[in-house]
Motif scaffolding. Structure first.
Motif, mmCIF file in Angstrom:
data_model
loop_
_atom_site.group_PDB
_atom_site.id
_atom_site.type_symbol
_atom_site.label_atom_id
_atom_site.label_comp_id
_atom_site.label_asym_id
_atom_site.label_seq_id
_atom_site.Cartn_x
_atom_site.Cartn_y
_atom_site.Cartn_z
ATOM 1 N N GLN A 278 0.755 -1.086 -0.074
ATOM 2 C CA GLN A 278 -0.119 0.081 0.152
ATOM 3 C C GLN A 278 0.821 1.131 -0.064
ATOM 4 O OE1 GLN A 278 -2.416 -0.727 3.615
ATOM 5 N NE2 GLN A 278 -3.814 -1.688 2.505
ATOM 6 N N ASP A 279 1.886 1.275 0.715
ATOM 7 C CA ASP A 279 2.693 2.558 0.917
ATOM 8 C C ASP A 279 3.405 2.667 -0.468
ATOM 9 O OD1 ASP A 279 4.243 4.491 2.443
ATOM 10 O OD2 ASP A 279 5.917 3.254 2.121
ATOM 11 N N LEU A 280 3.979 1.624 -0.820
ATOM 12 C CA LEU A 280 4.719 1.838 -2.256
ATOM 13 C C LEU A 280 3.616 2.353 -3.336
ATOM 14 C CD1 LEU A 280 7.216 1.366 -4.165
ATOM 15 C CD2 LEU A 280 6.479 -0.783 -4.457
ATOM 16 N N ILE A 281 2.547 1.731 -3.365
ATOM 17 C CA ILE A 281 1.620 2.279 -4.495
ATOM 18 C C ILE A 281 1.343 3.570 -4.333
ATOM 19 C CG2 ILE A 281 -0.811 1.882 -5.341
ATOM 20 C CD1 ILE A 281 1.185 -0.401 -6.214
ATOM 21 N N LEU A 282 0.832 4.001 -2.997
ATOM 22 C CA LEU A 282 0.398 5.610 -2.795
ATOM 23 C C LEU A 282 1.769 6.322 -3.125
ATOM 24 C CD1 LEU A 282 -1.212 4.882 0.633
ATOM 25 C CD2 LEU A 282 -2.358 5.627 -1.756
ATOM 26 N N ARG A 283 3.007 5.927 -2.878
ATOM 27 C CA ARG A 283 3.993 6.750 -3.042
ATOM 28 C C ARG A 283 4.192 6.972 -4.840
ATOM 29 N NH1 ARG A 283 8.184 3.833 0.287
ATOM 30 N NH2 ARG A 283 9.195 3.811 -1.817
ATOM 31 N N LEU B 299 -9.759 8.282 -1.989
ATOM 32 C CA LEU B 299 -9.123 7.354 -3.006
ATOM 33 C C LEU B 299 -8.216 6.644 -2.261
ATOM 34 C CD1 LEU B 299 -8.616 9.649 -6.116
ATOM 35 C CD2 LEU B 299 -10.338 7.862 -5.911
ATOM 36 N N ILE B 300 -7.281 7.395 -1.176
ATOM 37 C CA ILE B 300 -6.377 6.330 -0.565
ATOM 38 C C ILE B 300 -7.073 5.387 0.460
ATOM 39 C CG2 ILE B 300 -4.914 6.732 1.631
ATOM 40 C CD1 ILE B 300 -4.053 9.432 0.693
ATOM 41 N N GLU B 301 -8.338 5.881 0.986
ATOM 42 C CA GLU B 301 -9.141 4.556 1.611
ATOM 43 C C GLU B 301 -9.475 3.505 0.630
ATOM 44 O OE1 GLU B 301 -12.423 5.902 3.887
ATOM 45 O OE2 GLU B 301 -11.403 7.657 4.562
ATOM 46 N N ARG B 302 -9.800 3.855 -0.557
ATOM 47 C CA ARG B 302 -10.222 2.873 -1.376
ATOM 48 C C ARG B 302 -8.992 1.890 -1.638
ATOM 49 N NH1 ARG B 302 -13.489 5.056 -6.497
ATOM 50 N NH2 ARG B 302 -13.608 2.899 -6.705
ATOM 51 N N ILE B 303 -7.903 2.602 -1.915
ATOM 52 C CA ILE B 303 -6.810 1.775 -2.256
ATOM 53 C C ILE B 303 -6.398 0.949 -1.103
ATOM 54 C CG2 ILE B 303 -4.197 1.970 -2.577
ATOM 55 C CD1 ILE B 303 -5.151 4.676 -4.415
ATOM 56 N N GLN B 304 -6.383 1.548 0.054
ATOM 57 C CA GLN B 304 -6.139 0.627 1.411
ATOM 58 C C GLN B 304 -7.075 -0.546 1.497
ATOM 59 O OE1 GLN B 304 -5.839 4.037 4.302
ATOM 60 N NE2 GLN B 304 -3.729 3.875 4.085
ATOM 61 N N GLY B 305 -8.177 -0.583 0.763
ATOM 62 C CA GLY B 305 -9.044 -1.669 0.918
ATOM 63 C C GLY B 305 -8.761 -2.749 -0.111
ATOM 64 N N LEU B 306 -7.962 -2.471 -0.933
ATOM 65 C CA LEU B 306 -7.624 -3.354 -2.024
ATOM 66 C C LEU B 306 -6.653 -4.827 -1.368
ATOM 67 C CD1 LEU B 306 -6.465 -1.245 -5.189
ATOM 68 C CD2 LEU B 306 -8.558 -2.077 -4.366
ATOM 69 N N SER B 307 -6.977 -5.819 -2.053
ATOM 70 C CA SER B 307 -6.157 -6.903 -1.790
ATOM 71 C C SER B 307 -4.811 -6.746 -2.232
ATOM 72 C CB SER B 307 -6.625 -8.193 -2.104
ATOM 73 O OG SER B 307 -6.537 -8.353 -3.616
ATOM 74 N N ILE B 308 -3.793 -7.515 -1.736
ATOM 75 C CA ILE B 308 -2.527 -7.606 -2.348
ATOM 76 C C ILE B 308 -2.528 -7.774 -3.699
ATOM 77 C CG2 ILE B 308 -0.173 -9.090 -2.401
ATOM 78 C CD1 ILE B 308 -0.511 -9.416 0.810
ATOM 79 N N GLU B 309 -3.235 -8.677 -4.246
ATOM 80 C CA GLU B 309 -3.359 -9.134 -5.859
ATOM 81 C C GLU B 309 -3.896 -8.054 -6.530
ATOM 82 O OE1 GLU B 309 -5.427 -11.904 -9.034
ATOM 83 O OE2 GLU B 309 -5.583 -12.414 -7.082
ATOM 84 N N GLN B 310 -4.909 -7.114 -5.922
ATOM 85 C CA GLN B 310 -5.354 -5.782 -6.724
ATOM 86 C C GLN B 310 -4.161 -4.947 -6.471
ATOM 87 O OE1 GLN B 310 -8.672 -5.797 -4.049
ATOM 88 N NE2 GLN B 310 -10.261 -6.015 -5.878
#
Length: 92
Positions: free
Chosen positions: A40-45, A58-69
């Motif tokens: 999550q941290d890497l994707i957000l950066r 949008l950050i909340e939505r990203i944090q709700g994703l699975s590892i595969e997503q």
């Protein structure tokens, strides 16, 4: 021969095995959680660098994703040029 000492020994052994299983389960859960948070941290950066600051929703939505997503998003974000691209991807 009395059964009580044998019963007590088996009971103690079962308790110890249960504790070990609990520790192993907790360790595995912690590793998975750490892996997820790292992704999550890497994707957000990467997103912040690619398309500028991302709002909290949008950050909340990203944090709700699975590892595969998250892994799929990591590949897709290379083609993003705006926040709209991210929103479109999240809405798929």
């Amino acid at each position: 021969m009395r059964l009580e000492p044998l019963y007590q020994r088996d009971r103690e052994q079962a308790k110890e095995e249960g504790k070990l299983e609990g520790r192993l389960e907790g360790k595995l859960e912690g590793k998975l959680e750490g892996r997820l948070e790292g992704k999550q941290d890497l994707i957000l950066r990467l997103l912040n660098r690619r398309i500028a600051k991302i709002d909290a929703s949008l950050i909340e939505r990203i944090q709700g994703l699975s590892i595969e997503q998250l892994e799929n998003l990591g590949e897709a974000l290379l083609d993003f040029s705006s926040v709209a691209d991210l929103e479109t991807w999240l809405n798929q």
